[in-house]
Write an enzyme that holds these catalytic residues in place. Structure first.
Site, mmCIF file in Angstrom:
data_model
loop_
_atom_site.group_PDB
_atom_site.id
_atom_site.type_symbol
_atom_site.label_atom_id
_atom_site.label_comp_id
_atom_site.label_asym_id
_atom_site.label_seq_id
_atom_site.Cartn_x
_atom_site.Cartn_y
_atom_site.Cartn_z
ATOM 1 N N SER A 1 14.833 15.136 3.331
ATOM 2 C CA SER A 1 15.867 14.262 3.882
ATOM 3 C C SER A 1 15.253 13.017 4.525
ATOM 4 C CB SER A 1 16.671 15.021 4.939
ATOM 5 O OG SER A 1 17.585 14.156 5.580
ATOM 6 N N GLU B 1 2.000 1.556 -3.464
ATOM 7 C CA GLU B 1 0.877 2.047 -4.260
ATOM 8 C C GLU B 1 0.664 3.548 -4.025
ATOM 9 O OE1 GLU B 1 -3.691 0.647 -5.024
ATOM 10 O OE2 GLU B 1 -3.003 0.685 -2.946
ATOM 11 N N ARG C 1 0.833 -1.211 0.000
ATOM 12 C CA ARG C 1 0.000 0.000 0.000
ATOM 13 C C ARG C 1 0.867 1.260 0.000
ATOM 14 N NH1 ARG C 1 -3.015 -2.353 -2.425
ATOM 15 N NH2 ARG C 1 -4.631 -3.623 -1.549
#
Length: 147
Positions: free
Chosen positions: A114, A91, A88
């Protein structure tokens, strides 16, 4: 995703002791996500932090040296992750990565966030329609240098 034999031992000891990452956060005074990164060998602890962790997990002193070594960062295989939770996040970056990049550039200019001067918090947000996972990433903005 392969987990190192050392991480397996650390997690097994944590489970056997019935200790949560929150318990370890209280013990060390460090964030639970950072502590999890140490156990997954993605961050290194100081000698004192490693000693406290090893004692809390009931492990031998040989683990102190392991937990204080500089890690080889990045544990995901170069393929698309198959674990549903990790997928996920993959995704999310596939769908929202470029939009996030565009908004960051609009607000800050040309640069990056960063991952070294960085914190990540995971919070549980109760909701009557189903509890929510709240992930908060906070990294220092680093502008690209011109020369």
């Amino acid at each position: 995703m392969a987990i190192s034999a050392i991480t397996e031992q650390l997690l097994a000891a944590k489970k056997a002791k019935g200790v949560s990452f929150t318990d370890l956060e209280t013990l060390l005074g460090r964030d639970e996500v950072w502590i999890a990164a140490v156990l997954y060998l993605q961050a290194s602890a100081s000698e004192e932090e490693a000693q406290k962790l090893v004692e809390a997990l009931g492990l031998g002193s040989e683990f102190v040296e392991v937990l204080t070594q500089y890690p080889l960062k990045g544990s995901l295989e170069p393929t698309i992750p198959t674990d549903p939770l990790i997928y996920r996040f993959y995704e999310i970056m596939q769908v929202y990565g470029m939009p996030i990049k565009a908004v960051v550039h609009e607000k800050f200019g040309d640069g990056i966030m960063s991952a070294i001067d960085f914190t990540l918090d995971v919070e549980k947000e109760e909701d009557p329609k189903g509890d929510r996972v709240k992930v908060i990433m906070c990294g220092k903005f680093l502008p690209y240098k011109k020369w």
